[in-house]
Design a protein around this motif. Structure first.
Motif, short mmCIF file in Angstrom:
data_model
loop_
_atom_site.label_atom_id
_atom_site.label_comp_id
_atom_site.label_asym_id
_atom_site.label_seq_id
_atom_site.Cartn_x
_atom_site.Cartn_y
_atom_site.Cartn_z
N THR A 498 -44.86 -30.15 13.36
CA THR A 498 -43.96 -29.71 14.42
C THR A 498 -42.53 -29.88 13.94
O THR A 498 -42.19 -30.91 13.36
N VAL A 499 -41.68 -28.86 14.18
CA VAL A 499 -40.31 -28.89 13.68
C VAL A 499 -39.33 -28.52 14.80
O VAL A 499 -39.67 -27.76 15.70
N PRO A 500 -38.10 -29.04 14.74
CA PRO A 500 -37.10 -28.68 15.75
C PRO A 500 -36.68 -27.22 15.61
O PRO A 500 -36.61 -26.67 14.52
N MET A 501 -36.37 -26.58 16.75
CA MET A 501 -35.77 -25.25 16.76
C MET A 501 -34.35 -25.28 17.32
O MET A 501 -33.54 -24.42 17.00
N GLY A 502 -34.03 -26.24 18.18
CA GLY A 502 -32.69 -26.29 18.75
C GLY A 502 -32.66 -27.13 20.01
O GLY A 502 -33.67 -27.71 20.42
N ILE A 503 -31.47 -27.22 20.60
CA ILE A 503 -31.26 -28.00 21.81
C ILE A 503 -31.00 -27.04 22.96
O ILE A 503 -30.26 -26.08 22.84
N GLN A 504 -31.63 -27.32 24.09
CA GLN A 504 -31.47 -26.48 25.27
C GLN A 504 -31.56 -27.33 26.52
O GLN A 504 -32.58 -27.99 26.76
N GLY A 505 -30.48 -27.36 27.30
CA GLY A 505 -30.50 -28.04 28.59
C GLY A 505 -30.92 -29.49 28.52
O GLY A 505 -31.68 -29.96 29.37
N ASP A 513 -46.69 -25.65 14.38
CA ASP A 513 -47.26 -24.57 13.57
C ASP A 513 -48.61 -24.10 14.08
O ASP A 513 -49.42 -24.89 14.59
N ALA A 514 -48.86 -22.81 13.90
CA ALA A 514 -50.20 -22.28 14.11
C ALA A 514 -51.07 -22.64 12.91
O ALA A 514 -50.58 -22.79 11.79
N ALA A 515 -52.33 -22.80 13.14
CA ALA A 515 -53.32 -22.93 12.08
C ALA A 515 -54.10 -21.62 12.02
O ALA A 515 -53.89 -20.72 12.83
N TYR A 516 -55.01 -21.52 11.08
CA TYR A 516 -55.73 -20.27 10.89
C TYR A 516 -56.50 -19.86 12.13
O TYR A 516 -56.62 -18.68 12.44
N SER A 517 -57.00 -20.84 12.88
CA SER A 517 -57.79 -20.53 14.08
C SER A 517 -57.21 -21.15 15.34
O SER A 517 -57.87 -21.15 16.38
N GLN A 518 -55.98 -21.69 15.25
CA GLN A 518 -55.34 -22.31 16.41
C GLN A 518 -53.92 -21.78 16.55
O GLN A 518 -53.15 -21.81 15.60
N GLY A 519 -53.59 -21.31 17.74
CA GLY A 519 -52.26 -20.79 17.98
C GLY A 519 -51.21 -21.89 17.96
O GLY A 519 -51.51 -23.06 18.18
N GLY A 520 -49.98 -21.50 17.70
CA GLY A 520 -48.89 -22.46 17.71
C GLY A 520 -48.47 -22.80 19.13
O GLY A 520 -48.98 -22.24 20.11
N ARG A 521 -47.53 -23.73 19.23
CA ARG A 521 -47.04 -24.15 20.55
C ARG A 521 -45.52 -24.27 20.52
O ARG A 521 -44.93 -24.69 19.51
N VAL A 522 -44.90 -23.91 21.63
CA VAL A 522 -43.48 -24.17 21.84
C VAL A 522 -43.39 -25.37 22.76
O VAL A 522 -43.99 -25.40 23.84
N LEU A 523 -42.65 -26.40 22.34
CA LEU A 523 -42.60 -27.67 23.04
C LEU A 523 -41.18 -27.98 23.50
O LEU A 523 -40.20 -27.55 22.86
N SER A 524 -41.06 -28.73 24.58
CA SER A 524 -39.79 -29.25 25.06
C SER A 524 -39.88 -30.77 25.07
O SER A 524 -40.81 -31.33 25.66
N ILE A 525 -38.91 -31.43 24.40
CA ILE A 525 -38.93 -32.89 24.29
C ILE A 525 -37.63 -33.43 24.90
O ILE A 525 -36.54 -33.12 24.40
N HIS A 532 -39.96 -39.70 25.93
CA HIS A 532 -39.72 -38.50 25.13
C HIS A 532 -41.05 -37.78 24.90
O HIS A 532 -41.41 -37.44 23.78
N ARG A 533 -41.72 -37.55 26.01
CA ARG A 533 -43.06 -36.97 25.94
C ARG A 533 -42.95 -35.44 25.84
O ARG A 533 -42.36 -34.80 26.71
N PRO A 534 -43.55 -34.83 24.81
CA PRO A 534 -43.46 -33.38 24.66
C PRO A 534 -44.19 -32.66 25.80
O PRO A 534 -45.30 -33.04 26.19
N ALA A 535 -43.55 -31.63 26.32
CA ALA A 535 -44.17 -30.75 27.31
C ALA A 535 -44.36 -29.38 26.67
O ALA A 535 -43.49 -28.91 25.94
N THR A 536 -45.48 -28.77 26.91
CA THR A 536 -45.79 -27.47 26.32
C THR A 536 -45.19 -26.36 27.16
O THR A 536 -45.50 -26.22 28.35
N LEU A 537 -44.31 -25.56 26.56
CA LEU A 537 -43.73 -24.40 27.22
C LEU A 537 -44.60 -23.17 27.04
O LEU A 537 -44.76 -22.37 27.95
#
Length: 586
Positions: A498-505, A513-525, A532-537
């Motif tokens: 999991t890697v940072p993309m930016g700061i928002q609000g 990251d997605a894996a070959y058979s698993q979709g990726g996730r966008v998270l808010s921390i 600092h519990r990640p929430a799935t967007l």
């Protein structure tokens, strides 16, 4: 770590030659060009030496299951520098020490225990391999200390998804036999809103840089085209902008009027230059001003490879040993940035909506060889302050412009360092976390691409760095810019990097990251006090994971409740359709 004295000792950051006693200022004024003596021109292509290009340049490797992004191929690099030095290894081997600190008046490395500010062996791999992971370039910011992820706005998107793969003809309509990317979508998974395949590219590959998203349009450069699609359904926003020759550089963000500038080659021969500039409006696709970049002033001041940086209302075109500034709105030339002092050569630039940072290479081969970091006025090019770096240390990357965070290397000592500087160029703190970080800086020649590190985010007080991982869970570490110490860390909620993309609000937006058979996730921390519990967007569908994980050298954007992913390099493969970009939403 204690703060250095207010007046830096002569010679710059780090253990300079003939350093005066700690805590005492240098005697007399600094030499022309900043603190310490200048040095000779950098190797061709900028500064910093890369690895030799891997075999098979131009042909992307197949992604490995469970990770998704292969090693990024180099551009036209790997050539010996003009002073006879061939490029060497790009970073220290496994187990390399932290080394001597590159700033004056501060402790020189760990005391009594091992400490790595930026990593040893795994980060050398991370800079090259993990450079193929995701990054965020948006129409509104991202490489300038402003939020990378756009405000989400209303995430209740009303558009119906385009469920078939696109034919790649730029029309936005899918083939009748196209795969349904939402087939078998599970409860709670996002939808694939649309998918676009790439235009044909030559057999040796082609660049596909940039990914810009506005409220209405998602825009991508690919080979000799710039294409735009409506964010909701992927239908064409405007006819493709076709350029005479291959795109070779782009502004990573749009200006305040929603316009970008792309550079393209002036021919196809080995002697062709990257010197044609074209402004393009992201929402309309209309061409604006056009300009031709002039040649450099020295033998080694090449325009075969240039870097475009936006700083304030100026566009900075960086050559190997100089730069030229244009008014980004009109294309009018403003000023040149040339050799200064005895022999200091501007070699790379970084900018945001307010600041312009320049790194120069000075006096190479001499006793006072070093880099210099300067802040310039974007409107005039006048110097605000100069900060010298001690001999042996190189300012390789700028991780954040405002606040200013610099990543340095010392190849002789096999050492790395990440340091924060204040608004006057004075040392604030260095990263003190004993960890291996994967910054996603990609494979770049020398020090071209000062703002190329993708998997980093920063706000006014904190730097967010992902720990190194291959195909399993890693952590994101929050580091205070005032003292360099760890504030907190959070583990990836999935067994993938999991890697940072930016700061928002007030939250850190991250991508798992997605894996070959698993979709990726966008998270808010959450970044404030408390948990600092990640929430799935967004939880992207597993049914489309094969495509999502296979985007080559991928760039990402989170904007308006939608997630966009796109390739940055085309392989020129004739035996299969190449991916260009894909959008997800609820």
């Amino acid at each position: 770590m204690s703060q250095p004295p207010g007046q830096p000792p002569q010679g710059g950051f780090g253990p300079p030659q003939n350093q005066p006693p700690q805590g005492q200022p240098p005697q007399g004024p600094p030499p022309q060009g900043g603190f310490g003596a200048p040095q000779q021109p950098p190797p061709q292509g900028g500064f910093g030496a890369p690895q030799q290009p891997p075999p098979g340049y131009g042909y992307p490797q197949q992604p490995q299951p469970g990770y998704g992004y292969p090693q990024q191929p180099p551009g036209p690099y790997g050539q010996p520098g003009p002073y006879g030095q061939a490029p060497g290894p790009y970073g220290p081997p496994p187990g390399a020490p932290y080394g001597t600190h590159p700033y004056p008046g501060t402790p020189g490395g760990p005391s009594g225990k091992k400490r790595t500010a930026l990593v040893a062996g795994a980060v050398a791999v991370a800079l090259l391999l993990i450079g193929g992971t995701v990054w965020a370039v948006t129409g509104g910011g991202g490489d300038d200390g402003e939020p990378v992820a756009h405000p989400t706005g209303d995430t209740r998107n009303s558009a119906s998804p385009t469920t078939s793969a696109d034919s790649g003809d730029g029309k936005g309509d899918g083939r009748e036999d196209a795969e349904d990317l939402n087939a078998g979508r599970k409860p709670g998974e996002s939808k694939v809103l649309w998918y676009k395949s790439a235009p044909d590219a030559p057999a040796n590959g082609a660049e596909a840089p940039g990914l810009w998203v506005t409220d209405r349009t998602a825009v991508k450069a690919a080979y000799k085209e710039v294409v735009g699609f409506r964010v909701a359904d992927g239908t064409p926003a405007w006819d493709p902008v076709t350029l005479p020759h291959e795109v070779c550089s782009v502004t990573k963000r749009a200006d305040s009027d929603g316009k970008i500038v792309v550079a393209y080659m002036n021919g196809v021969s080995d002697r062709a230059d990257c010197n044609q500039l074209q402004q393009i409006d992201l929402d309309t696709g209309k061409k604006g001003w056009h300009a031709e970049v002039g040649k450099g002033t020295g033998l080694f001041d090449s325009i075969r490879d240039i870097e475009l940086s936006l700083a304030g209302q100026s566009l900075i075109v960086g050559r190997d040993q100089s730069g030229t500034a244009y008014d980004v709105a009109t294309g009018k030339k403003l000023y040149d940035l040339k050799k200064y002092g005895t022999d200091c050569y501007p070699a790379a630039f970084a900018g945001d909506s307010r600041r312009l940072v320049q790194v120069a290479s000075c006096g190479a081969g001499g006793a006072k060889e070093r880099d210099e970091i300067r802040e310039l006025d974007p409107a005039t090019g006048r110097t605000k302050w100069t900060r010298a770096v001690s001999k042996g240390w190189r300012a390789e990357r700028v991780l954040s412009v405002n606040p200013l965070v610099v990543y340095l290397t010392n190849r002789d000592k096999k050492a790395w360092n990440i340091s924060a500087l204040d608004s006057g160029g004075r040392f604030r703190a260095e990263v003190k976390v004993d960890e291996k970080f994967a910054l996603g800086c990609g494979f770049l020649s020398f020090r071209r691409g000062l703002q190329s590190c993708r998997d980093v985010a920063a706000d006014a007080t904190t730097l967010y760095l992902p720990t190194e991982a291959t195909n399993s869970a890693n952590e994101i570490v929050a580091i205070g810019l005032a003292d360099g110490k760890e504030k907190w860390r959070v583990k990836s909620p999935v067994d993938r990097p999991t890697v940072p993309m930016g700061i928002q609000g007030g939250s850190l937006i991250a991508y798992a990251d997605a894996a070959y058979s698993q979709g990726g996730r966008v998270l808010s921390i959450p970044t404030g006090s408390g948990a600092h519990r990640p929430a799935t967007l967004l939880r992207n569908p597993d049914g489309a994971a094969k495509i999502e994980s296979g985007f080559y050298d991928a760039g990402t954007v989170w904007s308006g409740g939608r997630f966009f992913i796109a390739t940055n390099r085309l392989g020129g493969q004739d035996d299969s359709e190449e991916k260009l970009m894909m959008a997800y939403g609820k």
